[in-house]
Design a protein around this motif. Structure first.
Motif, PDB file in Angstrom:
ATOM      1  N   MET A  13      44.883  61.577  46.872  1.00  0.00           N
ATOM      2  CA  MET A  13      44.925  60.417  47.735  1.00  0.00           C
ATOM      3  C   MET A  13      45.053  59.164  46.873  1.00  0.00           C
ATOM      4  SD  MET A  13      44.466  61.875  50.666  1.00  0.00           S
ATOM      5  CE  MET A  13      44.374  60.362  51.599  1.00  0.00           C
ATOM      6  N   VAL A  64      45.546  54.473  50.110  1.00  0.00           N
ATOM      7  CA  VAL A  64      45.550  54.728  51.543  1.00  0.00           C
ATOM      8  C   VAL A  64      44.815  53.618  52.272  1.00  0.00           C
ATOM      9  CG1 VAL A  64      44.718  56.251  53.377  1.00  0.00           C
ATOM     10  CG2 VAL A  64      45.731  57.221  51.314  1.00  0.00           C
ATOM     11  N   LEU A  69      42.319  63.411  53.619  1.00  0.00           N
ATOM     12  CA  LEU A  69      42.011  62.139  54.270  1.00  0.00           C
ATOM     13  C   LEU A  69      40.970  62.344  55.369  1.00  0.00           C
ATOM     14  CD1 LEU A  69      42.351  59.177  54.883  1.00  0.00           C
ATOM     15  CD2 LEU A  69      44.441  59.708  56.152  1.00  0.00           C
TER      16      LEU A  69
END
Length: 267
Positions: free
Chosen positions: A1, A4, A27
């Motif tokens: 990730m 984000v 996520l």
């Protein structure tokens, strides 16, 4: 990730789509602090979440895992749905009453005396959902809720998801099924390589060929039919019901239909 930027607002259904390895499950696991970011910040209902207050995230954000067996731990369904309440110190009689109400909400009251691991895949998902709802979260997160289910069980789980949304609970889910996403989503977020590369309403996202190509996704069948048949796509249908309504209207006016093939005088 990485990089984000993702928010969930009251009373909405958000659907994450993307290929395998895009980061959808990762996520989702941050939203209730199953995972805590190394960099950046997770804020739940105005509270910044750290290792010390992850319980706040887990009270506000209920998580239904893709593998329902990972969260079914008790000898009977009723005991399993009561489990979270008892961990928070709720008296047994109150926990039992609230668990039965949660099972009724997902139309699973008939399962309360069953052994969880003997249930079907769809029944396990409903019990997992009841175990989350009994804690009265403001957001419910589901990782691939239809994975491995037959059409009848898929419809049942989808109906329960829509039902809890109508009761004012926000829903976030991931799916590979864009037909399902088109049916339930208020907002679709497209993930590629650990980031959200685009988002919008289903009518925006599923007609964005560049965005879908970047994520290696094909649009729902309604979108493909509109293009293959040459229908006017101004209305941008994304579901079967949308398409039926468009076709019904197109039958009243030839101007709404663009011929895909034109007859030539000389062949």
């Amino acid at each position: 990730m990485h990089d984000v930027d993702f928010s969930v607002y009251p009373d909405e259904v958000v659907v994450l789509v993307g290929g395998n390895g895009a980061g959808k499950s990762t996520l989702l696991e941050h939203l209730n602090a199953t995972l805590v970011p190394d960099d950046g910040e997770l804020v739940v209902d105005g509270t910044s979440i750290t290792e010390d207050n992850k319980a706040h995230a887990r009270r506000e954000v209920g998580f239904v895992f893709q593998d329902a067996d990972t969260q079914l731990v008790a000898p009977t369904v009723l005991d399993d749905v009561m489990f979270g309440l008892q961990n928070y110190g709720v008296p047994s009689d109150e926990a039992r009453e609230r668990a039965r109400e949660a099972l009724a909400t997902v139309d699973a009251s008939h399962l309360e005396d069953r052994i969880p691991h003997y249930l079907s895949g769809g029944e396990k998902r409903l019990v997992g959902l009841a175990g989350v709802l009994v804690l009265e979260p403001s957001v419910v997160v589901l990782d691939e809720p239809l994975a491995g289910l037959d059409p009848e069980r898929s419809d049942l789980v989808a109906d329960r998801i829509e039902q809890i949304h109508q009761e004012g609970i926000s829903v976030v889910l991931s799916t590979h099924d864009l037909e399902f996403a088109a049916e339930v989503a208020d907002r679709v977020c497209v993930m590629v390589d650990g980031n959200i590369v685009g988002s919008g309403t289903p009518r925006t996202v599923f007609y964005d060929d560049t965005l879908l190509a970047e994520a290696n996704l094909h649009p729902p069948s309604a979108v493909r039919v509109v293009r293959d048949v040459g229908l006017d796509s101004t209305a941008r249908p994304v579901t079967e019901a949308d398409l039926v309504a468009l076709l019904a209207g197109a039958g009243d006016s030839d101007a709404k239909r663009t011929p895909r093939f034109e007859e030539a005088e000389d062949v």
